[in-house]
Design a protein around this motif. Structure first.
Motif, PDB file in Angstrom:
ATOM      1  N   ARG A 126      -8.348  25.762 -25.190  1.00 41.54           N
ATOM      2  CA  ARG A 126      -7.689  25.005 -26.238  1.00 41.54           C
ATOM      3  C   ARG A 126      -8.085  25.607 -27.589  1.00 41.54           C
ATOM      4  NH1 ARG A 126      -4.206  23.017 -29.183  1.00 41.54           N
ATOM      5  NH2 ARG A 126      -3.943  20.772 -29.493  1.00 41.54           N
ATOM      6  N   CYS A 173     -10.559  17.571 -23.298  1.00 37.60           N
ATOM      7  CA  CYS A 173      -9.793  17.475 -24.538  1.00 37.60           C
ATOM      8  C   CYS A 173      -9.321  16.027 -24.696  1.00 37.60           C
ATOM      9  CB  CYS A 173      -8.592  18.413 -24.483  1.00 37.60           C
ATOM     10  SG  CYS A 173      -7.571  18.335 -25.960  1.00 37.60           S
ATOM     11  N   ALA A 174      -9.397  15.525 -25.937  1.00 32.75           N
ATOM     12  CA  ALA A 174      -8.962  14.142 -26.182  1.00 32.75           C
ATOM     13  C   ALA A 174      -7.474  13.982 -25.894  1.00 32.75           C
ATOM     14  CB  ALA A 174      -9.277  13.743 -27.623  1.00 32.75           C
TER      15      ALA A 174
HETATM   16 MO   LIG Z   1      -9.052  19.154 -27.661  1.00 33.94          MO
END
Ligand SMILES: [Mo]
Ligand SMILES: Nc1nc2c(c(=O)[nH]1)N[C@H]1C(S)=C(S)[C@@H](COP(=O)(O)O)O[C@H]1N2
Length: 395
Positions: A126, A173-174
């Protein structure tokens, strides 16, 4: 155009031959105030760099803000510069690519249960920018207050001055599982399935040891004298910056690391080498890659990854128009989440044998353990406690 650069005179940008008033959108921009770099001018060069913008959704938002068209005689920006992504690291990627520039790829969800430690080529990736190149000899980590540097450490200093430690830590990852939210309503951002989560054994030094060495070890003194409440982690791909509360960063039990090994190998450039932060239990945006500056501050990091709507704990509002993101807290620890990876979601299964084997994962942020897993085969009417005893209380 050039006169419209501030809130008072309204903020305009152009894209191709369209003119757009983005004044009311600035607070909702996932990349934060960086959008103002284009104020009074063209956003085309920035979109060439960050091509997550050219989605239907972003173009729809933009078209709603259109206020005019450039005269045919007016100069339309032609983007012509060296590809900022020409120096990306060579990639062996066994994942599903969601965006090429910046590079974003998620782990194939059916493969997650096969590997407790995610092999590096299968790790999710990411990035928000081109991957920076960091010269290991010239590398320095600066530790500072907002207004004064405290000290600088070379890579050698980090490796020699502090005890080497290993921790097995999952990063998520959020935005993981954002695609599922699409069923509820329109979402902004990369549409991850459930593969933006991976686990590695990290090697490196503990942030608490480094901060103590820098004289920041005494929490009450810090609060009393400097009113420090947050520790910021900035990356070499500036302007990436994010922060965690000082008590997480300083605690021996917070397990925040400066990592330089991943699954027993030197930390790859792709994942933040030579040095990245690993901040367990929090959204992975706090685990800054290529970290070169740690700042002790009264306030949280100011970037969009800290203060933008995409990183705020918000209720399910229909619209965020006119709402100030500062009225919501930043996301830090993530809640429990669990996924069935096999059988694959939406797939047909054959249960002639009267039995199906299911595989999946459950994870919790904030250092909280998974204490029980329950499974329903009838859409939630009845539940059975799964026997996962061998997986629980992993040391
Ligand atoms: Mo993220
Ligand atoms: N410097 C820097 N650090 C960063 C990012 C970034 O773009 N730049 N992305 C963050 C986000 S949102 C995530 S989910 C993780 C991803 O880490 P990975 O690429 O090693 O899986 O890194 C975090 N750290």
């Amino acid at each position: 155009m050039a006169k419209h650069k501030s809130k008072d005179s309204r903020i305009w940008v152009t894209y191709k031959n369209g003119v757009y008033d983005i004044t009311d959108f600035v607070g909702q921009h996932p990349g934060g105030e960086r959008i103002l770099l284009a104020a009074g001018a063209a956003i085309d060069p920035f979109w060439a760099m960050y091509n997550q913008h050219t989605t239907k959704q972003v173009l729809t938002i933009l078209s709603g803000l259109r206020i005019g068209t450039l005269y045919p005689s007016e100069e339309i920006v032609k983007v012509d510069f060296e590809d900022p992504y020409s120096k990306e690291p060579p990639r062996v990627n066994l994942g599903i690519v969601r965006c090429e520039k910046p590079f974003n790829s998620e782990t194939v969800i059916e493969l997650i249960p096969d590997n407790y430690l995610t092999p590096i080529p299968m790790w999710y990736k990411r990035h928000h920018h081109p991957v920076p190149e960091v010269d290991q000899d010239a590398y320095r980590l600066v530790i500072a207050f907002e207004d004064a540097n405290i000290l600088q450490l070379s890579l050698d200093d980090i490796k020699k001055k502090f005890p080497f430690q290993k921790r097995t830590i999952t990063l998520q990852c959020a935005g993981n599982r954002r695609h599922e939210l699409e069923k509820v309503g329109a979402v902004q951002g990369l549409e991850w399935d459930s593969g933006a989560i991976s686990t590695a054994e990290w090697g490196g030094v503990m942030l608490s040891d480094v901060l103590e060495y820098a004289g920041l070890g005494n929490t009450s003194a810090l609060i009393e004298h400097a009113n420090v409440r947050h520790i910021h982690f900035a990356g070499a791909d500036q302007p990436f910056d994010s922060s965690v509360p000082v008590e997480k960063a300083l605690s021996r039990f917070g397990d925040v690391m400066l990592a330089y090994e991943m699954n027993g190998q030197p930390l790859p450039r792709e994942h933040g080498g030579p040095i990245r932060i690993i901040c367990p239990g929090h959204l992975a945006a706090r685990s800054t890659k290529w970290c070169n500056r740690i700042t002790a501050s009264k306030v949280e990091a100011s970037s969009g990854w800290q203060r933008g709507f995409a990183y705020k704990a918000v209720p399910a509002l229909k619209s965020f128009d006119g709402i100030d993101p500062e009225s919501f807290p930043s996301v830090q620890e993530l809640p429990v989440t669990s996924v069935i990876c096999l059988p694959k979601p939406e797939s047909n299964i054959d249960y002639e044998e009267g039995e199906i084997t299911m595989k999946g994962w459950a994870w919790s942020g904030g250092g909280r353990n998974i204490i029980r897993v329950e499974v329903s085969a009838d859409g939630g009417k009845t539940w059975q406690v799964a026997d996962v005893s061998s997986f629980l209380n992993l040391k």
